[in-house]
Design an enzyme around this catalytic site. Sequence first.
Site, PDB file in Angstrom:
ATOM      1  N   LYS A 171       2.136-111.842  74.834  1.00 44.53           N
ATOM      2  CA  LYS A 171       2.821-111.431  76.061  1.00 44.53           C
ATOM      3  C   LYS A 171       3.650-110.209  75.698  1.00 44.53           C
ATOM      4  O   LYS A 171       4.629-110.295  74.968  1.00 44.53           O
ATOM      5  CB  LYS A 171       3.699-112.558  76.590  1.00 44.53           C
ATOM      6  N   TYR A 199       5.150-114.306  72.303  1.00 47.97           N
ATOM      7  CA  TYR A 199       5.953-113.627  73.330  1.00 47.97           C
ATOM      8  C   TYR A 199       6.777-112.543  72.637  1.00 47.97           C
ATOM      9  O   TYR A 199       7.695-112.847  71.873  1.00 47.97           O
ATOM     10  CB  TYR A 199       6.840-114.656  74.027  1.00 47.97           C
TER      11      TYR A 199
END
Length: 307
Positions: A163, A135
């Site tokens: 992400k 992330y």
Amino acid sequence: MIHWEGVMPAVTTKFTSEDELDLAMFETNIKAQLDAGVQGIILGGTLGEASTLTKQEKETLIKTSLTIVEGQVPVIINIAEQSTKEAIEVAQHAEKVGAKGLMVLPPMRYKATDHETVVYFKAIANNTSLPIMIYNNPVDYKIEVTLDMMEELSECSNIQAIKESTRDITNVIRLKNRFGDRFKVFTGVDTLGLESLVIGADGWVAGLVCAYPAETVAIYELVKAGKIEEALAIYKWFMPLLELDISPQLVQNIKLAEVATGIGTENVRAPRLPLQGKERERVLKVIEEAMKNRPELPDYKNLKSVV
């Protein structure tokens, strides 16, 4: 094995008015996500109020989700810990309980160097067999995972996706140019969802999907089918709602939207509190306006992908 593609909701955690897990409403929401056609369920992220959950509550959420999804989609747990040791323990416990993947943030609180961040990610990856999504959100978490860092992380075969939440959607292209399909790329910013998909993102870790699963998945499927104008029409309607995701009060905002669509409650866990005053009125007005003009969706589940 996870097919890193499609819409994966970062689901909210449902609480009762007595501040216990509301597993009945949680099931209602997860079933709505599955009915809409999401490709994964992500637990314990920012929207999931992870920092307020106990280890037992996280385990309960994983087990409950696995029971609900019945293998239809992978259940992924977010890792956002203070220390490497804790992160490894959480990852290993999630694997033992039955989670199918991890989404991993850089170390919390301490602003690690690039080298420290890479070593942290590798330590987690080398101590679990679960597939991992990194992330990357330097706006909120102050650490950027650069392309050079991803190059180092490519040594770990179970680090498979990223992400991308830098707010610079051209990073989607940079990642694809440099790594091809080595890493699947997900957009993580709702207000850049359609644009990121159009330029090559493989999927969307979404927020407003918690309240509007069908509309979110429809946009994804229409883009993949090359029906950009149809996707854009929904996206234009959606934008005022999507802007509720880029706020410090995104949890309260999205939970209010879940109330409007009947798949959630407004209950949050302190120190968060329900919205009050003018800000509450503003958010409710956005939601009310959207509900009045909610679009009729095409048969998005039976489109042929051209991407």
